[in-house]
Structure formats: structure tokens, C-alpha cells
Design a protein around this motif. Structure first.
Motif, PDB file in Angstrom:
ATOM      1  N   ALA A 130       0.827  -1.211   0.000  1.00  0.00           N
ATOM      2  CA  ALA A 130       0.000   0.000   0.000  1.00  0.00           C
ATOM      3  C   ALA A 130       0.859   1.257   0.000  1.00  0.00           C
ATOM      4  N   ASN A 131       1.891   1.273   0.811  1.00  0.00           N
ATOM      5  CA  ASN A 131       2.755   2.449   0.871  1.00  0.00           C
ATOM      6  C   ASN A 131       3.493   2.654  -0.457  1.00  0.00           C
ATOM      7  N   THR A 132       3.900   1.563  -1.088  1.00  0.00           N
ATOM      8  CA  THR A 132       4.582   1.663  -2.374  1.00  0.00           C
ATOM      9  C   THR A 132       3.626   2.159  -3.453  1.00  0.00           C
ATOM     10  N   GLU A 133       2.368   1.718  -3.401  1.00  0.00           N
ATOM     11  CA  GLU A 133       1.357   2.223  -4.340  1.00  0.00           C
ATOM     12  C   GLU A 133       1.152   3.728  -4.165  1.00  0.00           C
ATOM     13  N   ARG A 134       1.090   4.142  -2.927  1.00  0.00           N
ATOM     14  CA  ARG A 134       0.903   5.570  -2.655  1.00  0.00           C
ATOM     15  C   ARG A 134       2.112   6.374  -3.133  1.00  0.00           C
ATOM     16  N   ASN A 135       3.313   5.898  -2.839  1.00  0.00           N
ATOM     17  CA  ASN A 135       4.519   6.606  -3.272  1.00  0.00           C
ATOM     18  C   ASN A 135       4.620   6.665  -4.794  1.00  0.00           C
ATOM     19  N   LYS A 136       4.189   5.604  -5.454  1.00  0.00           N
ATOM     20  CA  LYS A 136       4.253   5.603  -6.923  1.00  0.00           C
ATOM     21  C   LYS A 136       3.287   6.629  -7.508  1.00  0.00           C
ATOM     22  N   LEU A 167      12.682   4.919   2.006  1.00  0.00           N
ATOM     23  CA  LEU A 167      13.686   5.378   2.972  1.00  0.00           C
ATOM     24  C   LEU A 167      13.373   6.772   3.500  1.00  0.00           C
ATOM     25  N   ALA A 168      13.156   7.709   2.598  1.00  0.00           N
ATOM     26  CA  ALA A 168      13.155   9.123   2.980  1.00  0.00           C
ATOM     27  C   ALA A 168      11.855   9.857   2.692  1.00  0.00           C
ATOM     28  N   GLY A 169      10.884   9.178   2.111  1.00  0.00           N
ATOM     29  CA  GLY A 169       9.633   9.831   1.754  1.00  0.00           C
ATOM     30  C   GLY A 169       9.672  10.364   0.334  1.00  0.00           C
ATOM     31  N   PRO A 170       8.519  10.401  -0.343  1.00  0.00           N
ATOM     32  CA  PRO A 170       8.487  10.849  -1.740  1.00  0.00           C
ATOM     33  C   PRO A 170       8.918  12.296  -1.929  1.00  0.00           C
ATOM     34  N   GLY A 171       8.684  13.134  -0.929  1.00  0.00           N
ATOM     35  CA  GLY A 171       9.097  14.540  -1.047  1.00  0.00           C
ATOM     36  C   GLY A 171      10.603  14.686  -1.182  1.00  0.00           C
ATOM     37  N   SER A 172      11.345  13.905  -0.411  1.00  0.00           N
ATOM     38  CA  SER A 172      12.811  13.952  -0.478  1.00  0.00           C
ATOM     39  C   SER A 172      13.322  13.423  -1.815  1.00  0.00           C
ATOM     40  N   VAL A 173      12.617  12.449  -2.376  1.00  0.00           N
ATOM     41  CA  VAL A 173      13.006  11.918  -3.683  1.00  0.00           C
ATOM     42  C   VAL A 173      12.779  12.971  -4.766  1.00  0.00           C
ATOM     43  N   LYS A 174      11.672  13.674  -4.690  1.00  0.00           N
ATOM     44  CA  LYS A 174      11.419  14.754  -5.650  1.00  0.00           C
ATOM     45  C   LYS A 174      12.527  15.796  -5.599  1.00  0.00           C
ATOM     46  N   LEU A 185      19.197  13.736   0.708  1.00  0.00           N
ATOM     47  CA  LEU A 185      18.926  13.510   2.125  1.00  0.00           C
ATOM     48  C   LEU A 185      19.446  12.154   2.582  1.00  0.00           C
ATOM     49  N   SER A 186      20.002  12.115   3.797  1.00  0.00           N
ATOM     50  CA  SER A 186      20.414  10.858   4.432  1.00  0.00           C
ATOM     51  C   SER A 186      19.612  10.656   5.702  1.00  0.00           C
ATOM     52  N   ASP A 187      19.380   9.396   6.061  1.00  0.00           N
ATOM     53  CA  ASP A 187      18.688   9.133   7.307  1.00  0.00           C
ATOM     54  C   ASP A 187      19.676   9.146   8.476  1.00  0.00           C
ATOM     55  N   ALA A 188      19.178   8.860   9.666  1.00  0.00           N
ATOM     56  CA  ALA A 188      20.015   8.943  10.872  1.00  0.00           C
ATOM     57  C   ALA A 188      21.154   7.934  10.879  1.00  0.00           C
ATOM     58  N   TYR A 189      21.054   6.896  10.043  1.00  0.00           N
ATOM     59  CA  TYR A 189      22.092   5.864   9.999  1.00  0.00           C
ATOM     60  C   TYR A 189      23.042   6.026   8.812  1.00  0.00           C
ATOM     61  N   GLY A 190      22.854   7.129   8.051  1.00  0.00           N
ATOM     62  CA  GLY A 190      23.786   7.430   6.976  1.00  0.00           C
ATOM     63  C   GLY A 190      23.392   6.957   5.591  1.00  0.00           C
ATOM     64  N   SER A 191      22.252   6.286   5.457  1.00  0.00           N
ATOM     65  CA  SER A 191      21.798   5.853   4.132  1.00  0.00           C
ATOM     66  C   SER A 191      21.143   7.030   3.420  1.00  0.00           C
ATOM     67  N   SER A 192      21.537   7.263   2.188  1.00  0.00           N
ATOM     68  CA  SER A 192      21.044   8.427   1.449  1.00  0.00           C
ATOM     69  C   SER A 192      20.081   8.027   0.341  1.00  0.00           C
ATOM     70  N   VAL A 193      19.378   9.026  -0.174  1.00  0.00           N
ATOM     71  CA  VAL A 193      18.478   8.813  -1.312  1.00  0.00           C
ATOM     72  C   VAL A 193      19.262   8.262  -2.499  1.00  0.00           C
ATOM     73  N   LYS A 194      20.403   8.831  -2.776  1.00  0.00           N
ATOM     74  CA  LYS A 194      21.219   8.375  -3.910  1.00  0.00           C
ATOM     75  C   LYS A 194      21.665   6.926  -3.721  1.00  0.00           C
ATOM     76  N   TYR A 195      22.048   6.576  -2.511  1.00  0.00           N
ATOM     77  CA  TYR A 195      22.499   5.217  -2.229  1.00  0.00           C
ATOM     78  C   TYR A 195      21.390   4.206  -2.498  1.00  0.00           C
ATOM     79  N   TYR A 196      20.161   4.507  -2.061  1.00  0.00           N
ATOM     80  CA  TYR A 196      19.037   3.605  -2.300  1.00  0.00           C
ATOM     81  C   TYR A 196      18.679   3.563  -3.782  1.00  0.00           C
ATOM     82  N   MET A 197      18.795   4.698  -4.463  1.00  0.00           N
ATOM     83  CA  MET A 197      18.541   4.730  -5.910  1.00  0.00           C
ATOM     84  C   MET A 197      19.444   3.732  -6.624  1.00  0.00           C
TER      85      MET A 197
END
Length: 218
Positions: A130-136, A167-174, A185-197
Motif C-alpha cells: 500500500a505504501n509503495t502504491e501511494r509513493n508511486k 527510505l526518505a519519503g516521496p518529497g525527499s526523492v522529488k 537527504l540521508s537518514d540517521a544511519y547514513g543511508s542516502s536517497v542516492k544510495y538507495y537509488m
């Protein structure tokens, strides 16, 4: 190598003995003649995986050779990164379950009881979809605009976008896409949007239908 050879021999051998006993119960086959005494049979697979780096895990064939780049492969790879696939874990920031959901995100898809969510694997799986559908749906225009392009040396794919949104919410991806990587953006553990991409690129997420009002129902 020796350890793997022993492991590969013991299981088929044991199955043959059991089948023989089942098929010929009155035969003179004596199970006492067959023993695994002296063989090392204590294999801790989760411990072995815990010692691997992210790159080793990505290339490790033991991590489900049949899922590949399917949607199930996408889900399980992301879950392993988030929690090592543990439905019942809570991290130091209070994120819950196999896919590490926050309470506010859960509310967006109709889940208001975090405790029930944590102890309900079926609910967690449905929440991920459901969350992935919403983000898409939120990112549908960005997927169309940026898919197949490169930003900072990373090929932009739909699955990478959806993983980064988890990871970071659709707003951060935009912001990442529209700034061509300047806002990463990176989360508190150091994983970034680019890294997940990059890490989750190229999976088949075509089965996910964009849905603005995606909600979880059991």
C-alpha cells in the motif's frame, strides 16, 4: 569448501536412508549402520550473513537465487537492508518491523495501532504494498520524467525511486531528482536517497499500481 561439501552430502544421504526405510520397512536395513557422528552440522546461516558487507550481500547467491529482479526480490532485498527481514524488530528511532515503518507513515495508509502492526506479518506485507502504491502515485510524473536518465553516475529506475521513497519519503526523492542530486537527504544511519537509488535499481515494480488513496485492509 570442505564444509560445504559435507553439508551437500549429508542431506541427500540422510534422505535416501529415510526413503529406504519407508519403502522397505521389513528389510534388513539397519539405521544404526549410518551415523553423522563426527561431522560438523552446526551451520549458522544468519550469523554468516551478518558478517557480510552490503556489496557481498547484493552478490551473494544464497540470498534467494530465484527472486532475482522480480517484485518479490525487490521486497526481500529492501527488507534485508532495513531489518535483515525481521518482522518483530524495533530500531533505536522507533521504526517498526520488517520494512521499518514509522508511526506517521502507517497512519497515511490506515494503520493506527503500531503494536498490532509489529506482531502481524500479514499486515506488514500489505502495508509495504500500500505504501509503495501511494509513493508511486505521488512520484508518477517524476518516474516518467527521470527514468532512464543518470544523476551523479546513478541510473534512475522506477524501483530505485520507490526504494528511496521508502527510505526518505516521496518529497525527499522529488527534491533529489529535481535538483539533479544536489539535495541528497540521508537518514540517521547514513543511508542516502542516492544510495538507495543505486542499490535497488532495475527491479520489476510494474505490478504496483499508482494509488493516491492506498489503504491497508485485512
Amino acid at each position: 569448501m570442505i564444509k560445504n561439501s559435507i553439508k551437500n552430502f549429508v542431506l541427500p544421504f540422510s534422505m535416501c536412508v529415510l526413503m529406504a526405510l519407508a519403502l522397505y520397512p521389513d528389510s534388513s536395513l539397519d539405521p544404526e549402520m549410518y551415523s553423522t557422528e563426527g561431522l560438523e552440522l552446526d551451520f549458522n546461516i544468519s550469523g554468516d550473513l551478518a558478517s557480510l558487507s552490503d556489496d557481498q550481500i547484493s552478490n551473494h547467491k544464497m540470498f534467494s537465487p530465484y527472486l532475482g529482479k522480480s517484485f518479490e526480490g525487490f521486497k526481500e532485498a529492501l527488507a534485508f537492508k532495513e531489518s535483515r527481514g525481521d518482522y518483530f524488530t524495533v530500531n533505536t528511532l522507533g521504526y517498526l518491523g520488517k520494512y521499518q515503518f514509522g508511526a506517521e507513515t502507517l497512519k497515511l495508509i490506515g494503520i493506527y495501532d503500531p503494536n498490532n502492526f509489529l506482531y502481524n506479518p500479514e499486515l506488514q506485507e500489505k502495508a509495504f504494498v500500500a505504501n509503495t502504491e501511494r509513493n508511486k502515485w505521488v512520484l508518477r510524473k517524476d518516474i516518467k520524467r527521470f527514468e532512464g536518465k543518470y544523476i551523479g553516475g546513478v541510473e534512475i529506475t522506477e524501483s530505485g525511486i520507490l526504494a528511496a521513497a521508502h527510505l526518505a519519503g516521496p518529497g525527499s526523492v522529488k527534491k533529489f531528482l529535481r535538483s539533479y542530486g544536489k539535495q541528497n537527504l540521508s537518514d540517521a544511519y547514513g543511508s542516502s536517497v542516492k544510495y538507495y537509488m543505486k542499490k535497488f535499481s532495475g527491479y520489476d515494480t510494474s505490478m504496483i499500481t499508482p494509488n493516491k488513496k492506498a489503504r491497508v485492509t485485512l
